[in-house]
Design a protein around this motif. Structure first.
Motif, PDB file in Angstrom:
ATOM      1  N   GLY A 138       0.775  -1.234   0.000  1.00 44.16           N
ATOM      2  CA  GLY A 138       0.000   0.000   0.000  1.00 44.16           C
ATOM      3  C   GLY A 138       0.805   1.281   0.000  1.00 44.16           C
ATOM      4  O   GLY A 138       0.236   2.376  -0.026  1.00 44.16           O
ATOM      5  N   MET A 139       2.137   1.183   0.025  1.00 43.68           N
ATOM      6  CA  MET A 139       3.009   2.369   0.049  1.00 43.68           C
ATOM      7  C   MET A 139       3.563   2.623  -1.347  1.00 43.68           C
ATOM      8  O   MET A 139       4.211   1.756  -1.946  1.00 43.68           O
ATOM      9  CB  MET A 139       4.157   2.168   1.031  1.00 43.68           C
ATOM     10  CG  MET A 139       3.693   1.946   2.468  1.00 43.68           C
ATOM     11  SD  MET A 139       2.827   3.388   3.167  1.00 43.68           S
ATOM     12  CE  MET A 139       4.151   4.575   3.224  1.00 43.68           C
ATOM     13  N   LEU A 140       3.294   3.836  -1.878  1.00 45.54           N
ATOM     14  CA  LEU A 140       3.734   4.213  -3.221  1.00 45.54           C
ATOM     15  C   LEU A 140       4.950   5.128  -3.137  1.00 45.54           C
ATOM     16  O   LEU A 140       4.974   6.071  -2.348  1.00 45.54           O
ATOM     17  CB  LEU A 140       2.597   4.947  -3.945  1.00 45.54           C
ATOM     18  CG  LEU A 140       2.879   5.369  -5.393  1.00 45.54           C
ATOM     19  CD1 LEU A 140       2.845   4.170  -6.329  1.00 45.54           C
ATOM     20  CD2 LEU A 140       1.866   6.424  -5.854  1.00 45.54           C
ATOM     21  N   ARG A 141       5.964   4.842  -3.966  1.00 47.26           N
ATOM     22  CA  ARG A 141       7.116   5.751  -4.047  1.00 47.26           C
ATOM     23  C   ARG A 141       7.659   5.790  -5.467  1.00 47.26           C
ATOM     24  O   ARG A 141       7.558   4.808  -6.207  1.00 47.26           O
ATOM     25  CB  ARG A 141       8.216   5.360  -3.063  1.00 47.26           C
ATOM     26  CG  ARG A 141       8.886   4.020  -3.296  1.00 47.26           C
ATOM     27  CD  ARG A 141       9.857   3.722  -2.166  1.00 47.26           C
ATOM     28  NE  ARG A 141      10.471   2.427  -2.291  1.00 47.26           N
ATOM     29  CZ  ARG A 141      11.680   2.210  -2.820  1.00 47.26           C
ATOM     30  NH1 ARG A 141      12.392   3.242  -3.285  1.00 47.26           N
ATOM     31  NH2 ARG A 141      12.184   0.999  -2.891  1.00 47.26           N
ATOM     32  N   GLN A 142       8.186   6.935  -5.837  1.00 50.51           N
ATOM     33  CA  GLN A 142       8.769   7.119  -7.159  1.00 50.51           C
ATOM     34  C   GLN A 142      10.209   6.610  -7.135  1.00 50.51           C
ATOM     35  O   GLN A 142      10.993   6.993  -6.259  1.00 50.51           O
ATOM     36  CB  GLN A 142       8.746   8.594  -7.546  1.00 50.51           C
ATOM     37  CG  GLN A 142       9.283   8.880  -8.941  1.00 50.51           C
ATOM     38  CD  GLN A 142       9.242  10.365  -9.279  1.00 50.51           C
ATOM     39  OE1 GLN A 142       8.476  11.131  -8.678  1.00 50.51           O
ATOM     40  NE2 GLN A 142      10.066  10.780 -10.216  1.00 50.51           N
ATOM     41  N   ILE A 143      10.574   5.739  -8.079  1.00 49.15           N
ATOM     42  CA  ILE A 143      11.947   5.232  -8.113  1.00 49.15           C
ATOM     43  C   ILE A 143      12.734   5.782  -9.306  1.00 49.15           C
ATOM     44  O   ILE A 143      13.926   5.518  -9.428  1.00 49.15           O
ATOM     45  CB  ILE A 143      11.990   3.685  -8.102  1.00 49.15           C
ATOM     46  CG1 ILE A 143      11.243   3.084  -9.291  1.00 49.15           C
ATOM     47  CG2 ILE A 143      11.427   3.142  -6.795  1.00 49.15           C
ATOM     48  CD1 ILE A 143      11.404   1.566  -9.412  1.00 49.15           C
ATOM     49  N   MET A 212      -1.917  15.452 -14.379  1.00 44.17           N
ATOM     50  CA  MET A 212      -3.361  15.481 -14.150  1.00 44.17           C
ATOM     51  C   MET A 212      -3.799  14.735 -12.885  1.00 44.17           C
ATOM     52  O   MET A 212      -4.865  15.022 -12.330  1.00 44.17           O
ATOM     53  CB  MET A 212      -4.086  14.851 -15.350  1.00 44.17           C
ATOM     54  CG  MET A 212      -3.889  15.549 -16.690  1.00 44.17           C
ATOM     55  SD  MET A 212      -4.720  17.169 -16.772  1.00 44.17           S
ATOM     56  CE  MET A 212      -3.331  18.258 -16.484  1.00 44.17           C
ATOM     57  N   VAL A 213      -2.998  13.784 -12.442  1.00 42.44           N
ATOM     58  CA  VAL A 213      -3.381  12.938 -11.303  1.00 42.44           C
ATOM     59  C   VAL A 213      -2.275  12.972 -10.258  1.00 42.44           C
ATOM     60  O   VAL A 213      -1.133  12.609 -10.542  1.00 42.44           O
ATOM     61  CB  VAL A 213      -3.635  11.477 -11.760  1.00 42.44           C
ATOM     62  CG1 VAL A 213      -4.184  10.649 -10.605  1.00 42.44           C
ATOM     63  CG2 VAL A 213      -4.592  11.440 -12.944  1.00 42.44           C
ATOM     64  N   MET A 214      -2.602  13.411  -9.050  1.00 41.36           N
ATOM     65  CA  MET A 214      -1.620  13.507  -7.970  1.00 41.36           C
ATOM     66  C   MET A 214      -1.269  12.120  -7.444  1.00 41.36           C
ATOM     67  O   MET A 214      -2.016  11.157  -7.609  1.00 41.36           O
ATOM     68  CB  MET A 214      -2.175  14.377  -6.842  1.00 41.36           C
ATOM     69  CG  MET A 214      -2.522  15.796  -7.271  1.00 41.36           C
ATOM     70  SD  MET A 214      -1.070  16.735  -7.803  1.00 41.36           S
ATOM     71  CE  MET A 214      -0.285  17.053  -6.213  1.00 41.36           C
ATOM     72  N   ILE A 218      -3.155   8.394  -7.453  1.00 44.75           N
ATOM     73  CA  ILE A 218      -2.545   7.260  -8.137  1.00 44.75           C
ATOM     74  C   ILE A 218      -2.472   6.060  -7.198  1.00 44.75           C
ATOM     75  O   ILE A 218      -2.831   4.936  -7.563  1.00 44.75           O
ATOM     76  CB  ILE A 218      -1.134   7.621  -8.653  1.00 44.75           C
ATOM     77  CG1 ILE A 218      -1.236   8.596  -9.832  1.00 44.75           C
ATOM     78  CG2 ILE A 218      -0.374   6.366  -9.074  1.00 44.75           C
ATOM     79  CD1 ILE A 218       0.104   9.144 -10.302  1.00 44.75           C
ATOM     80  N   ALA A 219      -2.026   6.305  -5.968  1.00 50.09           N
ATOM     81  CA  ALA A 219      -1.924   5.225  -4.978  1.00 50.09           C
ATOM     82  C   ALA A 219      -3.288   4.606  -4.693  1.00 50.09           C
ATOM     83  O   ALA A 219      -3.417   3.385  -4.581  1.00 50.09           O
ATOM     84  CB  ALA A 219      -1.303   5.754  -3.689  1.00 50.09           C
ATOM     85  N   GLY A 220      -4.309   5.448  -4.593  1.00 54.81           N
ATOM     86  CA  GLY A 220      -5.660   4.955  -4.332  1.00 54.81           C
ATOM     87  C   GLY A 220      -6.176   4.076  -5.451  1.00 54.81           C
ATOM     88  O   GLY A 220      -6.783   3.025  -5.210  1.00 54.81           O
ATOM     89  N   ILE A 221      -5.920   4.493  -6.692  1.00 55.26           N
ATOM     90  CA  ILE A 221      -6.372   3.709  -7.849  1.00 55.26           C
ATOM     91  C   ILE A 221      -5.646   2.371  -7.909  1.00 55.26           C
ATOM     92  O   ILE A 221      -6.259   1.323  -8.103  1.00 55.26           O
ATOM     93  CB  ILE A 221      -6.163   4.501  -9.153  1.00 55.26           C
ATOM     94  CG1 ILE A 221      -7.136   5.695  -9.210  1.00 55.26           C
ATOM     95  CG2 ILE A 221      -6.344   3.603 -10.380  1.00 55.26           C
ATOM     96  CD1 ILE A 221      -6.867   6.669 -10.345  1.00 55.26           C
ATOM     97  N   LEU A 222      -4.329   2.391  -7.726  1.00 58.05           N
ATOM     98  CA  LEU A 222      -3.561   1.146  -7.749  1.00 58.05           C
ATOM     99  C   LEU A 222      -4.006   0.205  -6.638  1.00 58.05           C
ATOM    100  O   LEU A 222      -4.058  -1.024  -6.830  1.00 58.05           O
ATOM    101  CB  LEU A 222      -2.064   1.441  -7.614  1.00 58.05           C
ATOM    102  CG  LEU A 222      -1.393   2.124  -8.817  1.00 58.05           C
ATOM    103  CD1 LEU A 222       0.049   2.469  -8.476  1.00 58.05           C
ATOM    104  CD2 LEU A 222      -1.431   1.228 -10.050  1.00 58.05           C
ATOM    105  N   GLY A 223      -4.341   0.775  -5.492  1.00 59.80           N
ATOM    106  CA  GLY A 223      -4.773  -0.042  -4.362  1.00 59.80           C
ATOM    107  C   GLY A 223      -6.133  -0.678  -4.570  1.00 59.80           C
ATOM    108  O   GLY A 223      -6.399  -1.778  -4.070  1.00 59.80           O
TER     109      GLY A 223
END
Length: 290
Positions: A138-143, A212-214, A218-223
């Motif tokens: 559930g944790m999103l990070r940019q790599i 367009m999407v913060m 993005i994290a919510g949609i992926l989850g």
């Protein structure tokens, strides 16, 4: 371990063509006249490549640059990646520069963000501001790292990240494919290598999505998404709903957990041949004694 992949690309609500391209386990948008496309494909977590390219130049030229990049990058082994992947960057850049010369010097270019997969591990390489996100538990990070003037100022402490998004430097790239070597030496960013686990998610995307999407959305949609295909579809729809001012491409990879039988087969495959011979001898001996 299996990787479930899906990509959706769309011209957006404003642009008349789509300069984005992608690479999903051997597939890419070879016909650039098709402005909307979706694909899905599964692959084992062994020597595969996923990528997104955001072309620049207008009048179909950006489409040429991103298509050229999609044709140049290939999967490679973990042990050779930090040498081979930058070499692929060099070769793709030179090919785009040759296109520029063939067009009388009219500049074209493309960003590039790639995720190299090999033997259950993943490493990201990028040039420009197309991004790669990693989500686990559930944790999103940019790599990936944005190669923009705004990002440089954030790193130097000159700009706050929130103000950077509103800055005129937000879209001013510091590097991309399509720069002549005598003007600037490209320095692609290479992430840490991630050992994959079941349930891991990766998102590769053009800035038509991230403008367009913060990140929290993005994290919510992926989850919420049940699979890679629905995640990519929901992300692009969110970008279009929020304005869709640019071409938008979302490529999602989902690491699927191995079933018990798949795990057993993998473990049996790793048993040395000498052990199997000993077991067969013991089994034969047991039958004879019985």
């Amino acid at each position: 371990m299996k990787i479930e992949g899906a990509v959706v690309t769309d011209e957006g609500n404003v642009r008349s063509g789509n300069e984005d391209n992608y690479y999903l386990f051997g597939n890419y948008r070879y016909d650039t006249s098709v402005s909307k496309k979706r694909e899905k494909k599964e692959a084992p977590a062994r020597q595969e490549l996923a990528a997104v390219y955001d072309g620049m130049g207008g009048e179909e030229a950006g489409e040429v640059a991103s298509l050229t990049a999609a044709r140049f990058f290939m999967p490679c082994r973990n042990e050779s990646l930090r040498v081979e992947a930058p070499y692929q960057v060099k070769c793709a850049n030179e090919a785009i520069c040759r296109e520029i010369e063939g067009r009388g010097g009219a500049r074209i270019g493309t960003t590039a963000v790639m995720l190299y997969l090999d033997e259950g591990k993943a490493t990201c390489l990028n040039v420009g501001d197309s991004r790669c996100y990693f989500m686990r538990d559930g944790m999103l990070r940019q790599i990936s790292v944005d190669h923009t003037e705004a990002e440089n100022m954030v790193r130097m402490g000159i700009l706050d990240p929130a103000k950077a998004r509103k800055s005129k430097s937000w879209h001013k790239l510091t590097q991309h494919l399509g720069i002549f070597p005598d003007e600037f030496a490209l320095e692609p960013h290479i992430s840490e290598t991630i050992t994959l686990r079941g349930g891991d998610l990766f998102l590769l995307c053009s800035d038509g999505l991230t403008d367009m999407v913060m990140d929290d959305e993005i994290a919510g949609i992926l989850g919420r998404a049940k699979d890679a295909e629905s995640a990519a579809d929901m992300l692009v729809k969110a970008a279009l709903k929020n304005g869709g001012r640019d071409n938008v491409t979302a490529l999602v990879l989902r690491v699927c957990r191995a079933t018990l039988w798949q795990d057993i087969k993998k473990r049996l495959k790793n048993v040395p041949g000498t052990v199997w011979i000993i077991l067969l001898i013991l089994a034969a001996a047991a039958i004879i004694i019985a």
